[in-house]
Write an enzyme that holds these catalytic residues in place. Structure first.
Site: not given
Ligand code: UDP
Length: 319
Positions: A13, A35, A39, A94, A148, A152, A162, A178, A189
């Site tokens: 990406g 995948n 990207g 996912k 999204y 996140k 974790y 960015t 964008r």
């Protein structure tokens, strides 16, 4: 001694491919996993001849198998533009949830350090300005951006779990807007839209009245911040972005000035839940990483323009 090995999910990406470049340049062996939903192999094709670069085609929401040692896992796989997550809402949820779980499980099994690509979207349409890391945000879970933002936010919670339960060395970067070479021309964008429109002589589509603000960071500055964060001891989230804030209308005008285009601005409906303001407070990054952005907007936009010109010319030759 053998080289350190890093896995970069979403490595083909926009940001992932710049990370592949950076880690190879700094002596890492790089495993780039993607995948190719958003990207593009063209972002990393210059690396295929490098002996320390490996490409694994894989969906990270499935079990991830990587043979051998890993020192770091950088989880950058995700659709990341408003148009992408409107088109791919379930994949976005996912990869942020199941994909983060798989990537964390792998880091745990390998004893690797883990870095999560999180986002300023965690702050939603913020009621605190500028945004500091201790602000919890103002997110609409059921709006179009919710897939999204909530993925996140869940990913951050999973990362901390974790860290706390399994003692995985984790880092969380909250990435603000960015820009730079390798952004997809048609990801919707602001920068790719404005630059492609300006180069094609089309009107620039400013959403709303263009008074909403953003703060744009050049990709090289962001990559440096991520590099420093990975190698730091900071477990809690860190904002990385450029605090120089402007309205979207000013940004469109800046793109017109850089491209020398005669295009006009045209105003379209503001998308639902589009944040009205956004500016990172980077006090923490300055203090803990000794980092701040260095590339001026004009310089960054000129570098990005070279890339867009090439891509648009190439496309026209192919057609
Ligand atoms: N925007 C715009 N015209 C476009 C694309 C985006 O005016 O063709 C606006 C958008 O509504 C938002 C800002 O530019 O206010 C930045 O949008 P982008 O999609 O780049 O990222 P966001 O910060 O919203 O995630």
């Amino acid at each position: 001694m053998s080289k350190p090995r890093v896995l970069i999910t979403g490595g083909a990406g926009f940001l992932g491919s710049h990370l592949c470049d950076r880690f190879l340049a700094d002596g890492y062996e790089v495993i780039c996993m993607d995948n190719l939903v958003t990207g593009d192999l063209r972002n990393v094709e210059h690396l295929f001849s490098e002996p320390d670069f490996h490409y694994h085609h894989q969906d990270v929401t499935e079990f991830i198998h990587v043979p051998g040692r890993l020192d770091a896992v950088l989880h950058f796989a995700s659709p990341a533009s408003p148009i992408d997550y409107l088109e791919l809402p379930i994949q976005t949820l996912k990869v942020g949830s199941l994909g983060t779980h798989k990537a964390l499980g792998l880091a745990h099994a390998k004893g690797a350090r883990f870095l999560l690509a999180s986002t300023s979207e965690c702050y939603g349409d913020p009621l605190v300005h500028p945004q500091k890391e201790d602000y919890w945000g103002n997110v609409n879970p059921v709006g179009p951006r919710g897939v999204y933002d909530e993925a996140k936010r869940f990913a951050e919670a999973m990362t901390m779990a974790y860290h706390r339960c399994h003692k995985v060395e984790t880092r969380i970067v909250r990435i603000f807007n960015t820009y730079g070479p390798r952004m997809r021309l048609n990801d919707g964008r602001a920068l790719p839209a404005f630059m492609s429109q300006a180069l094609r002589g089309e009107d620039l589509t400013v959403f709303g009245d263009g008074s909403q603000t953003r703060s744009f960071c050049y990709v090289d500055d962001l990559i440096e911040g991520i590099w420093r964060l990975l190698h730091s001891d900071e477990v809690m989230p860190v904002n990385i972005g450029n605090p120089s804030e402007m309205t979207i209308r000013q940004f469109a005008e800046q793109v017109l000035a850089i491209t020398g285009s005669k295009s006009q601005l045209t105003f379209k409906e503001l998308p639902q839940d589009d944040p009205k303001v956004r500016q990172p407070d980077i006090t923490k990054a300055r203090a803990t990483l000794n980092w701040e952005p260095r590339v001026e907007l004009e310089v960054g936009l000129r570098k990005t323009l070279e890339y867009f010109k090439e891509r648009i010319e190439l496309k026209e030759t192919v057609r």
